[in-house]
Design a protein around this motif. Structure first.
Motif, short mmCIF file in Angstrom:
data_model
loop_
_atom_site.label_atom_id
_atom_site.label_comp_id
_atom_site.label_asym_id
_atom_site.label_seq_id
_atom_site.Cartn_x
_atom_site.Cartn_y
_atom_site.Cartn_z
N PHE A 57 -61.69 66.27 -11.47
CA PHE A 57 -60.32 65.85 -11.73
C PHE A 57 -60.24 64.87 -12.91
CE2 PHE A 57 -59.63 67.61 -7.56
CZ PHE A 57 -58.30 67.98 -7.53
N GLU A 60 -57.29 64.84 -15.16
CA GLU A 60 -55.99 64.61 -14.51
C GLU A 60 -55.58 63.14 -14.50
OE1 GLU A 60 -53.73 66.91 -12.79
OE2 GLU A 60 -54.82 68.19 -14.19
N VAL A 62 -56.44 60.63 -12.54
CA VAL A 62 -56.11 60.15 -11.20
C VAL A 62 -56.40 58.65 -11.16
CG1 VAL A 62 -56.65 60.34 -8.74
CG2 VAL A 62 -56.70 62.39 -10.19
N LEU A 170 -54.59 65.35 -3.11
CA LEU A 170 -54.44 65.14 -4.55
C LEU A 170 -53.34 66.03 -5.11
CD1 LEU A 170 -58.21 64.89 -5.47
CD2 LEU A 170 -56.48 63.12 -5.95
N SER A 171 -53.30 67.27 -4.66
CA SER A 171 -52.28 68.21 -5.12
C SER A 171 -50.88 67.73 -4.73
CB SER A 171 -52.55 69.59 -4.53
OG SER A 171 -51.60 70.52 -4.96
N TYR A 175 -51.79 66.11 -8.70
CA TYR A 175 -53.04 66.30 -9.41
C TYR A 175 -53.70 67.60 -8.96
CZ TYR A 175 -52.15 61.37 -10.21
OH TYR A 175 -51.55 60.19 -10.55
N HIS A 176 -54.12 68.42 -9.93
CA HIS A 176 -54.63 69.75 -9.59
C HIS A 176 -55.97 70.00 -10.27
CE1 HIS A 176 -50.72 70.58 -7.87
NE2 HIS A 176 -50.18 70.09 -8.97
#
Length: 179
Positions: A57, A60, A62, A170-171, A175-176
Protein backbone atom coordinates in the motif's frame (compact mmCIF):
# COMPACT_ATOMS: atom_id res chain seq x y z
CA UNK A 1 -39.74 -32.22 43.61
CA UNK A 2 -36.68 -32.94 45.78
CA UNK A 3 -35.42 -35.51 43.27
CA UNK A 4 -35.70 -32.91 40.49
CA UNK A 5 -33.70 -30.38 42.53
CA UNK A 6 -31.13 -33.01 43.40
CA UNK A 7 -30.83 -33.95 39.73
CA UNK A 8 -30.45 -30.31 38.67
CA UNK A 9 -27.91 -29.62 41.39
CA UNK A 10 -25.92 -32.70 40.41
CA UNK A 11 -26.18 -31.82 36.72
CA UNK A 12 -24.95 -28.24 37.21
CA UNK A 13 -22.17 -29.35 39.55
CA UNK A 14 -20.92 -31.91 37.04
CA UNK A 15 -21.23 -29.40 34.20
CA UNK A 16 -19.17 -26.90 36.18
CA UNK A 17 -16.48 -29.51 36.93
CA UNK A 18 -16.29 -30.60 33.28
CA UNK A 19 -16.12 -26.97 32.13
CA UNK A 20 -13.42 -26.15 34.69
CA UNK A 21 -11.44 -29.23 33.61
CA UNK A 22 -11.65 -28.20 29.97
CA UNK A 23 -10.66 -24.64 30.79
CA UNK A 24 -7.68 -25.85 32.84
CA UNK A 25 -6.59 -28.05 29.93
CA UNK A 26 -6.94 -25.10 27.52
CA UNK A 27 -4.93 -22.90 29.89
CA UNK A 28 -2.14 -25.50 29.98
CA UNK A 29 -2.14 -25.69 26.18
CA UNK A 30 -2.01 -21.89 26.03
CA UNK A 31 0.94 -21.85 28.42
CA UNK A 32 2.65 -24.56 26.37
CA UNK A 33 2.17 -22.59 23.15
CA UNK A 34 3.63 -19.54 24.88
CA UNK A 35 6.66 -21.30 26.31
CA UNK A 36 7.52 -23.40 23.25
CA UNK A 37 7.80 -20.34 21.01
CA UNK A 38 4.51 -20.65 19.13
CA UNK A 39 3.17 -17.36 20.52
CA UNK A 40 6.33 -15.56 19.38
CA UNK A 41 6.12 -17.22 15.96
CA UNK A 42 2.57 -15.92 15.36
CA UNK A 43 3.34 -12.53 16.86
CA UNK A 44 6.19 -12.21 14.36
CA UNK A 45 3.93 -13.44 11.53
CA UNK A 46 1.43 -10.72 12.44
CA UNK A 47 4.16 -8.07 12.27
CA UNK A 48 5.46 -9.45 8.97
CA UNK A 49 2.01 -9.36 7.42
CA UNK A 50 1.71 -5.69 8.29
CA UNK A 51 5.18 -4.98 6.90
CA UNK A 52 4.11 -6.65 3.65
CA UNK A 53 0.84 -4.71 3.56
CA UNK A 54 2.62 -1.43 4.19
CA UNK A 55 4.88 -2.16 1.20
CA UNK A 56 1.91 -3.14 -0.97
CA UNK A 57 0.00 0.00 0.00
CA UNK A 58 3.06 2.29 -0.18
CA UNK A 59 1.66 4.25 -3.14
CA UNK A 60 -1.60 4.87 -1.29
CA UNK A 61 0.00 7.11 1.36
CA UNK A 62 -1.82 5.41 4.23
CA UNK A 63 -1.24 7.52 7.36
CA UNK A 64 0.87 5.90 10.07
CA UNK A 65 -1.95 6.57 12.54
CA UNK A 66 -4.22 4.24 10.53
CA UNK A 67 -1.55 1.54 10.45
CA UNK A 68 -1.20 1.85 14.24
CA UNK A 69 -4.97 1.62 14.65
CA UNK A 70 -5.08 -1.53 12.50
CA UNK A 71 -2.20 -3.12 14.43
CA UNK A 72 -3.71 -2.54 17.88
CA UNK A 73 -5.57 -5.87 17.83
CA UNK A 74 -2.34 -7.87 17.64
CA UNK A 75 -2.70 -9.68 20.97
CA UNK A 76 -6.35 -10.48 20.30
CA UNK A 77 -5.52 -11.89 16.87
CA UNK A 78 -2.52 -13.87 18.14
CA UNK A 79 -4.62 -15.26 20.99
CA UNK A 80 -7.33 -16.21 18.48
CA UNK A 81 -4.90 -18.31 16.45
CA UNK A 82 -3.48 -19.87 19.63
CA UNK A 83 -7.00 -20.86 20.66
CA UNK A 84 -7.53 -22.51 17.28
CA UNK A 85 -4.17 -24.26 17.56
CA UNK A 86 -5.15 -25.37 21.04
CA UNK A 87 -7.95 -27.44 19.55
CA UNK A 88 -5.40 -29.28 17.38
CA UNK A 89 -3.24 -29.99 20.43
CA UNK A 90 -6.24 -31.07 22.49
CA UNK A 91 -7.21 -33.47 19.69
CA UNK A 92 -3.77 -35.12 19.76
CA UNK A 93 -2.63 -34.91 23.38
CA UNK A 94 -4.02 -35.55 26.83
CA UNK A 95 -3.75 -33.08 29.67
CA UNK A 96 -1.03 -35.28 31.17
CA UNK A 97 0.90 -35.15 27.88
CA UNK A 98 0.68 -31.36 27.82
CA UNK A 99 1.80 -31.19 31.47
CA UNK A 100 4.88 -33.27 30.63
CA UNK A 101 5.59 -31.16 27.57
CA UNK A 102 5.26 -28.02 29.68
CA UNK A 103 7.64 -29.40 32.30
CA UNK A 104 10.24 -30.14 29.63
CA UNK A 105 9.97 -26.74 27.94
CA UNK A 106 10.24 -25.02 31.34
CA UNK A 107 13.51 -26.82 31.98
CA UNK A 108 16.83 -25.23 31.08
CA UNK A 109 17.28 -27.68 28.20
CA UNK A 110 13.78 -27.01 26.87
CA UNK A 111 14.22 -23.24 27.04
CA UNK A 112 17.58 -23.50 25.27
CA UNK A 113 16.07 -25.76 22.61
CA UNK A 114 13.56 -23.01 21.80
CA UNK A 115 16.18 -20.24 21.82
CA UNK A 116 18.92 -22.00 19.84
CA UNK A 117 19.23 -25.76 19.51
CA UNK A 118 22.75 -25.38 18.11
CA UNK A 119 24.09 -24.11 21.42
CA UNK A 120 22.79 -26.94 23.64
CA UNK A 121 25.36 -28.24 26.10
CA UNK A 122 26.09 -31.97 26.24
CA UNK A 123 23.91 -32.30 29.36
CA UNK A 124 21.10 -30.40 27.64
CA UNK A 125 21.42 -32.60 24.56
CA UNK A 126 21.05 -35.62 26.82
CA UNK A 127 17.92 -34.11 28.43
CA UNK A 128 16.42 -33.34 25.02
CA UNK A 129 17.20 -36.85 23.83
CA UNK A 130 15.69 -38.33 27.00
CA UNK A 131 12.52 -36.26 26.58
CA UNK A 132 12.00 -37.18 22.93
CA UNK A 133 12.73 -40.82 23.81
CA UNK A 134 10.05 -40.77 26.50
CA UNK A 135 6.47 -41.92 25.99
CA UNK A 136 5.21 -38.37 25.40
CA UNK A 137 8.19 -37.64 23.13
CA UNK A 138 7.33 -40.69 21.07
CA UNK A 139 3.70 -39.56 20.96
CA UNK A 140 4.83 -36.17 19.63
CA UNK A 141 6.72 -37.96 16.86
CA UNK A 142 3.79 -40.26 16.07
CA UNK A 143 1.25 -37.43 15.68
CA UNK A 144 3.65 -34.97 14.10
CA UNK A 145 2.34 -35.38 10.55
CA UNK A 146 -1.33 -35.00 11.55
CA UNK A 147 -0.56 -32.14 13.94
CA UNK A 148 1.52 -30.35 11.30
CA UNK A 149 -1.38 -30.63 8.83
CA UNK A 150 -3.81 -29.21 11.41
CA UNK A 151 -1.41 -26.40 12.33
CA UNK A 152 -0.83 -25.60 8.67
CA UNK A 153 -4.55 -25.41 7.99
CA UNK A 154 -5.19 -23.20 11.03
CA UNK A 155 -2.28 -20.94 10.05
CA UNK A 156 -3.50 -20.63 6.49
CA UNK A 157 -7.06 -19.75 7.53
CA UNK A 158 -5.86 -17.32 10.19
CA UNK A 159 -3.44 -15.46 7.95
CA UNK A 160 -5.88 -15.35 5.02
CA UNK A 161 -8.72 -14.07 7.22
CA UNK A 162 -6.46 -11.52 8.91
CA UNK A 163 -5.16 -10.29 5.55
CA UNK A 164 -8.68 -10.06 4.13
CA UNK A 165 -10.08 -8.25 7.16
CA UNK A 166 -7.21 -5.76 7.16
CA UNK A 167 -7.44 -5.02 3.44
CA UNK A 168 -11.21 -4.59 3.79
CA UNK A 169 -10.69 -2.06 6.59
CA UNK A 170 -8.18 -0.20 4.43
CA UNK A 171 -10.57 -0.30 1.48
CA UNK A 172 -13.39 1.07 3.64
CA UNK A 173 -11.11 4.04 4.41
CA UNK A 174 -10.46 4.57 0.68
CA UNK A 175 -7.12 2.77 0.32
CA UNK A 176 -6.86 -0.01 -2.26
CA UNK A 177 -4.30 -2.56 -3.36
CA UNK A 178 -2.77 -1.77 -6.75
CA UNK A 179 -4.00 -4.00 -9.55
Amino acid sequence: MNIGRLFLTLFFTLSFIVCAFGQNFQEKIGEYLLINGTHTQYSNAYDQMFEMLERQFSNENVPSSLWEELKKNKEVEVNNVLTLLGAAYQKNFTETDISEMLAFYKSEAGRQLVVDANTLSENQRAEVSQFFGSEVGQKIASVQKELAADVSQVSEFWSRDLFKATTEKLSAKGYHLPH
